[in-house]
Design a protein around this motif. Structure first.
Motif, short mmCIF file in Angstrom:
data_model
loop_
_atom_site.label_atom_id
_atom_site.label_comp_id
_atom_site.label_asym_id
_atom_site.label_seq_id
_atom_site.Cartn_x
_atom_site.Cartn_y
_atom_site.Cartn_z
N LYS A 1 -5.56 3.95 -7.27
CA LYS A 1 -6.43 4.26 -6.27
C LYS A 1 -7.37 3.02 -6.06
CE LYS A 1 -9.26 8.05 -4.38
NZ LYS A 1 -9.41 9.50 -4.60
N ARG B 1 0.86 4.05 -2.76
CA ARG B 1 0.65 5.53 -2.63
C ARG B 1 1.85 6.46 -2.95
NH1 ARG B 1 -0.84 3.27 2.76
NH2 ARG B 1 -3.16 3.50 3.09
N ARG B 2 2.96 5.87 -2.89
CA ARG B 2 4.23 6.76 -3.41
C ARG B 2 4.08 6.80 -4.98
NH1 ARG B 2 8.19 5.99 -6.23
NH2 ARG B 2 7.99 3.72 -6.58
N SER C 1 -7.20 -2.03 1.20
CA SER C 1 -7.43 -1.37 2.34
C SER C 1 -8.65 -2.03 3.01
CB SER C 1 -7.78 0.15 2.17
OG SER C 1 -6.37 0.80 1.87
N LEU D 1 0.94 -1.15 0.02
CA LEU D 1 0.04 0.04 0.15
C LEU D 1 0.90 1.25 0.01
CD1 LEU D 1 -3.00 -0.79 2.39
CD2 LEU D 1 -3.20 0.00 -0.15
N GLN D 2 2.05 1.24 0.76
CA GLN D 2 2.86 2.51 0.97
C GLN D 2 3.31 2.70 -0.59
OE1 GLN D 2 6.16 1.98 3.71
NE2 GLN D 2 6.66 4.05 3.72
N LYS E 1 -3.48 6.72 -12.43
CA LYS E 1 -3.69 6.95 -11.17
C LYS E 1 -4.83 6.65 -10.60
CE LYS E 1 -3.95 11.19 -9.62
NZ LYS E 1 -4.19 12.62 -9.51
N MET F 1 -5.48 0.46 -4.13
CA MET F 1 -5.47 0.90 -2.85
C MET F 1 -6.52 0.62 -2.08
SD MET F 1 -2.87 4.47 -2.81
CE MET F 1 -3.73 5.29 -3.79
N HIS G 1 1.42 6.72 -6.52
CA HIS G 1 -0.05 7.54 -7.01
C HIS G 1 0.35 9.00 -6.86
CE1 HIS G 1 -3.84 9.58 -6.12
NE2 HIS G 1 -4.22 8.63 -6.98
N GLU G 2 1.30 9.60 -5.55
CA GLU G 2 1.82 10.62 -5.38
C GLU G 2 2.41 11.25 -6.79
OE1 GLU G 2 1.94 14.35 -3.94
OE2 GLU G 2 0.72 12.79 -3.18
#
Length: 54
Positions: free
Chosen positions: A46, A11-12, A53, A7-8, A42, A49, A14-15
């Motif tokens: 998402k 997120r990285r 989650s 997940l981390q 993106k 993710m 995605h950013e």
């Protein structure tokens, strides 16, 4: 790889894509097709993710 680390990483990525989309949109003569493709990437990240989650 644990779910948390995965997940981390998502997120990285995605950013990073968010930053790239912003730069592309501000760039004169930007390619709308490229921006659309980046936004699709993106969205896929998402969705992944969100899936992980829950």
């Amino acid at each position: 790889m644990t779910i948390a680390s995965h997940l981390q990483e998502l997120r990285r990525k995605h950013e990073s894509l968010s930053d790239l989309v912003e730069r592309e949109q501000r760039s004169p003569g930007s390619d709308a097709m490229r921006i659309a493709e980046l936004k699709k990437q993106k969205l896929k990240l998402k969705e992944e993710m969100n899936r992980l989650s829950n």
